[in-house]
Design a protein around this motif. Sequence first.
Motif, PDB file in Angstrom:
ATOM      1  N   LEU A 163       0.830  -1.207   0.000  1.00 57.65           N
ATOM      2  CA  LEU A 163       0.000   0.000   0.000  1.00 57.65           C
ATOM      3  C   LEU A 163       0.863   1.256   0.000  1.00 57.65           C
ATOM      4  CD1 LEU A 163      -2.651   1.619   0.431  1.00 57.65           C
ATOM      5  CD2 LEU A 163      -2.399   1.174   2.869  1.00 57.65           C
ATOM      6  N   MET A 164       1.858   1.302   0.862  1.00 55.04           N
ATOM      7  CA  MET A 164       2.675   2.497   0.983  1.00 55.04           C
ATOM      8  C   MET A 164       3.613   2.675  -0.202  1.00 55.04           C
ATOM      9  SD  MET A 164       1.276   3.620   3.561  1.00 55.04           S
ATOM     10  CE  MET A 164       2.215   5.131   3.608  1.00 55.04           C
ATOM     11  N   MET A 165       4.054   1.584  -0.804  1.00 53.86           N
ATOM     12  CA  MET A 165       4.972   1.685  -1.942  1.00 53.86           C
ATOM     13  C   MET A 165       4.256   2.041  -3.238  1.00 53.86           C
ATOM     14  SD  MET A 165       8.230   1.218  -1.228  1.00 53.86           S
ATOM     15  CE  MET A 165       9.132   0.363  -2.527  1.00 53.86           C
ATOM     16  N   THR A 168      -1.690   2.630  -3.613  1.00 55.13           N
ATOM     17  CA  THR A 168      -3.010   2.090  -3.929  1.00 55.13           C
ATOM     18  C   THR A 168      -3.320   0.919  -3.002  1.00 55.13           C
ATOM     19  OG1 THR A 168      -2.402   0.327  -5.480  1.00 55.13           O
ATOM     20  CG2 THR A 168      -2.489   2.562  -6.366  1.00 55.13           C
ATOM     21  N   HIS A 169      -4.617   0.575  -2.924  1.00 49.43           N
ATOM     22  CA  HIS A 169      -5.057  -0.552  -2.110  1.00 49.43           C
ATOM     23  C   HIS A 169      -5.007  -1.875  -2.878  1.00 49.43           C
ATOM     24  CE1 HIS A 169      -6.830   2.794   0.142  1.00 49.43           C
ATOM     25  NE2 HIS A 169      -6.857   1.987   1.171  1.00 49.43           N
ATOM     26  N   THR A 170      -4.776  -1.836  -4.181  1.00 51.49           N
ATOM     27  CA  THR A 170      -5.010  -3.038  -4.981  1.00 51.49           C
ATOM     28  C   THR A 170      -3.799  -3.517  -5.775  1.00 51.49           C
ATOM     29  OG1 THR A 170      -5.838  -1.643  -6.790  1.00 51.49           O
ATOM     30  CG2 THR A 170      -7.465  -2.532  -5.243  1.00 51.49           C
ATOM     31  N   GLN A 171      -2.757  -2.711  -5.920  1.00 49.20           N
ATOM     32  CA  GLN A 171      -1.635  -3.084  -6.773  1.00 49.20           C
ATOM     33  C   GLN A 171      -0.444  -3.565  -5.960  1.00 49.20           C
ATOM     34  OE1 GLN A 171      -0.680   0.004  -9.557  1.00 49.20           O
ATOM     35  NE2 GLN A 171      -2.787   0.251 -10.243  1.00 49.20           N
ATOM     36  N   ASN A 172       0.392  -4.376  -6.598  1.00 48.12           N
ATOM     37  CA  ASN A 172       1.627  -4.862  -5.995  1.00 48.12           C
ATOM     38  C   ASN A 172       2.822  -4.190  -6.657  1.00 48.12           C
ATOM     39  OD1 ASN A 172       0.732  -7.109  -4.152  1.00 48.12           O
ATOM     40  ND2 ASN A 172      -0.161  -7.854  -6.056  1.00 48.12           N
ATOM     41  N   ILE A 173       3.897  -4.023  -5.926  1.00 44.26           N
ATOM     42  CA  ILE A 173       5.100  -3.499  -6.555  1.00 44.26           C
ATOM     43  C   ILE A 173       5.701  -4.573  -7.450  1.00 44.26           C
ATOM     44  CG2 ILE A 173       5.591  -1.866  -4.697  1.00 44.26           C
ATOM     45  CD1 ILE A 173       7.681  -3.811  -3.633  1.00 44.26           C
ATOM     46  N   SER A 174       6.437  -4.166  -8.475  1.00 43.30           N
ATOM     47  CA  SER A 174       7.024  -5.115  -9.419  1.00 43.30           C
ATOM     48  C   SER A 174       8.173  -5.871  -8.757  1.00 43.30           C
ATOM     49  CB  SER A 174       7.544  -4.369 -10.646  1.00 43.30           C
ATOM     50  OG  SER A 174       8.653  -3.546 -10.288  1.00 43.30           O
ATOM     51  N   GLN A 175       8.506  -7.021  -9.336  1.00 43.01           N
ATOM     52  CA  GLN A 175       9.619  -7.805  -8.796  1.00 43.01           C
ATOM     53  C   GLN A 175      10.927  -7.034  -8.913  1.00 43.01           C
ATOM     54  OE1 GLN A 175       9.238 -10.770  -7.142  1.00 43.01           O
ATOM     55  NE2 GLN A 175      11.356 -10.358  -6.570  1.00 43.01           N
ATOM     56  N   GLU A 176      11.059  -6.242  -9.979  1.00 45.82           N
ATOM     57  CA  GLU A 176      12.272  -5.441 -10.169  1.00 45.82           C
ATOM     58  C   GLU A 176      12.451  -4.460  -9.011  1.00 45.82           C
ATOM     59  OE1 GLU A 176      14.118  -2.106 -13.261  1.00 45.82           O
ATOM     60  OE2 GLU A 176      12.151  -3.010 -13.647  1.00 45.82           O
ATOM     61  N   ILE A 177      11.380  -3.751  -8.668  1.00 44.72           N
ATOM     62  CA  ILE A 177      11.438  -2.800  -7.559  1.00 44.72           C
ATOM     63  C   ILE A 177      11.645  -3.531  -6.240  1.00 44.72           C
ATOM     64  CG2 ILE A 177      10.130  -1.091  -6.239  1.00 44.72           C
ATOM     65  CD1 ILE A 177      11.161  -0.057  -8.892  1.00 44.72           C
ATOM     66  N   SER A 262     -15.016  -3.141  -0.390  1.00 46.48           N
ATOM     67  CA  SER A 262     -15.217  -1.828  -0.960  1.00 46.48           C
ATOM     68  C   SER A 262     -14.263  -1.597  -2.115  1.00 46.48           C
ATOM     69  CB  SER A 262     -14.997  -0.772   0.123  1.00 46.48           C
ATOM     70  OG  SER A 262     -15.845  -1.019   1.203  1.00 46.48           O
ATOM     71  N   TYR A 263     -13.302  -2.456  -2.275  1.00 40.87           N
ATOM     72  CA  TYR A 263     -12.415  -2.462  -3.426  1.00 40.87           C
ATOM     73  C   TYR A 263     -11.918  -3.888  -3.542  1.00 40.87           C
ATOM     74  CZ  TYR A 263      -9.401  -1.883   0.580  1.00 40.87           C
ATOM     75  OH  TYR A 263      -8.828  -2.022   1.809  1.00 40.87           O
ATOM     76  N   LYS A 264     -11.465  -4.281  -4.726  1.00 39.08           N
ATOM     77  CA  LYS A 264     -11.024  -5.658  -4.920  1.00 39.08           C
ATOM     78  C   LYS A 264      -9.663  -5.861  -4.252  1.00 39.08           C
ATOM     79  CE  LYS A 264     -10.354  -9.263  -8.334  1.00 39.08           C
ATOM     80  NZ  LYS A 264     -10.342  -9.612  -9.762  1.00 39.08           N
ATOM     81  N   PRO A 265      -9.563  -6.803  -3.322  1.00 39.38           N
ATOM     82  CA  PRO A 265      -8.291  -7.013  -2.641  1.00 39.38           C
ATOM     83  C   PRO A 265      -7.216  -7.525  -3.585  1.00 39.38           C
ATOM     84  CG  PRO A 265     -10.105  -8.066  -1.469  1.00 39.38           C
ATOM     85  CD  PRO A 265     -10.622  -7.670  -2.812  1.00 39.38           C
ATOM     86  N   ASN A 362       1.653   5.261  -8.189  1.00 38.44           N
ATOM     87  CA  ASN A 362       0.222   5.452  -8.421  1.00 38.44           C
ATOM     88  C   ASN A 362      -0.474   6.174  -7.276  1.00 38.44           C
ATOM     89  OD1 ASN A 362      -0.383   4.155 -11.047  1.00 38.44           O
ATOM     90  ND2 ASN A 362       0.539   2.390 -10.052  1.00 38.44           N
ATOM     91  N   CYS A 363       0.284   6.850  -6.398  1.00 38.73           N
ATOM     92  CA  CYS A 363      -0.380   7.637  -5.376  1.00 38.73           C
ATOM     93  C   CYS A 363      -1.044   8.837  -6.027  1.00 38.73           C
ATOM     94  CB  CYS A 363       0.606   8.076  -4.291  1.00 38.73           C
ATOM     95  SG  CYS A 363       1.694   9.427  -4.763  1.00 38.73           S
ATOM     96  N   ALA A 364      -1.990   9.471  -5.304  1.00 33.98           N
ATOM     97  CA  ALA A 364      -2.782  10.554  -5.878  1.00 33.98           C
ATOM     98  C   ALA A 364      -1.911  11.708  -6.354  1.00 33.98           C
ATOM     99  CB  ALA A 364      -3.811  11.042  -4.853  1.00 33.98           C
ATOM    100  N   GLN A 365      -0.847  12.042  -5.586  1.00 29.98           N
ATOM    101  CA  GLN A 365      -0.005  13.164  -5.958  1.00 29.98           C
ATOM    102  C   GLN A 365       0.706  12.920  -7.290  1.00 29.98           C
ATOM    103  OE1 GLN A 365      -0.317  11.721  -3.001  1.00 29.98           O
ATOM    104  NE2 GLN A 365       0.558  12.943  -1.338  1.00 29.98           N
ATOM    105  N   CYS A 366       1.310  11.744  -7.443  1.00 31.49           N
ATOM    106  CA  CYS A 366       2.045  11.455  -8.675  1.00 31.49           C
ATOM    107  C   CYS A 366       1.109  11.326  -9.870  1.00 31.49           C
ATOM    108  CB  CYS A 366       2.892  10.185  -8.495  1.00 31.49           C
ATOM    109  SG  CYS A 366       4.284  10.417  -7.348  1.00 31.49           S
TER     110      CYS A 366
END
Length: 390
Positions: A163-165, A168-177, A262-265, A362-366
């Motif tokens: 979530l913090m990286m 978003t509540h639904t995405q995962n960071i890439s394996q590269e990151i 409320s969102y897809k896990p 994908n945070c709101a600011q970016c």
Amino acid sequence: IVEESIVDMFEGDLKNEETAHRIYPKDMTISQMAEKEWDDLMDVASLRNQGRKVPYDPFPTQYELLLFSATQRAVAALASYPRSGNSLMRTMYEHTSLRVTGSDMQGGLAKHDLVGEMSVGCDKVQFVKTHFPERRGTPHFRCCRAVLLVRNPFDAIESFYNLMMTGTHTQNISQEIRDKATKYWEEFAVKEIRVWTNFHKYWLEQQIPILLVRYEDLIREPAKVMSRVVQFVLEINDMGSFFGERIDRCIKEQQEIERLGSYKPRSGGIGKSLAKYSPELIGRMKAEGFEEILEALHYGDLLNKSVEEWSKLPFLPEHAMEFESSQDFIVVNQGNLSRTEKESTKWGMVKKELGIIGEQCNCAQCKAKRAGKDDNGENNKECGEEDSNE
């Protein structure tokens, strides 16, 4: 033109007569409509109990209106460490009770149909989400009982990291990151197990009625768990047929647990995140002394089982455990936090060092910057901070 038969005309007239009272007057408020729908549900339950015919089908649950509803006592809290299923339980509770749940934070969940953000008063809501003492919500509020919703720390902490990286509540960071961020991940996990431990220690030490519920039980047996939660929060001695039917309609008959959220896990399953923790990292986490709390939450032998066995974790007795009390209420959001400066992470700095601010974040600011939008200085938060409230 096909003429309508006498039988069709009679059945049409009968249907109109029986459903005419469901047409709302144009000057009716949303609150009055919600009250009327609740009264209709009670009427339907009464007819069914008497074995009489129900004149109309109830609205599909996704179209039912929710009520802001006062309680005569202090509210019940829904306390959880982030990413432990709080929003999922709120949605289940709202669908079952038709009551809006509150929250002591203003986050991004209103856009996911959780409209009670920042409502904590007993004049508006009965059941209020909080992450205190992991963080301090606002304002302070009195709480007379609490549902403590817990999740095993390995899945909860890894989900919080995602979530913090990603923002978003639904995405995962890439394996590269993830490979580039190994140092940051391990530092985060060691700090966060202290927060997780102290958060649960705080709630287990409170002297108000506490109902312990595990996320792993909730997603496997939602109807049985929510039956305990509704009964506890509303202080119902006998659930009767009405709430049993509500739970069947809103939860038990759903084919996929994701449809209730409320969102897809994120995809995955119980214990799937354990592969992200090296044996050395788990050893460092154990040194922080979390195993006593793990035992208290009935996760004691989790690390002695294979991940495949985690999904067969024995349920809590009767799917929830209630603890006795000696106090009438506590005040939430007062006192020390379990997350001190030592456990805080500068997410903007981490993302800059990893090179993921901007195009990959994908945070709101970016996202706003990529779209060329200006927030007029309204959001001065660091990248990734704003939507961390679940």
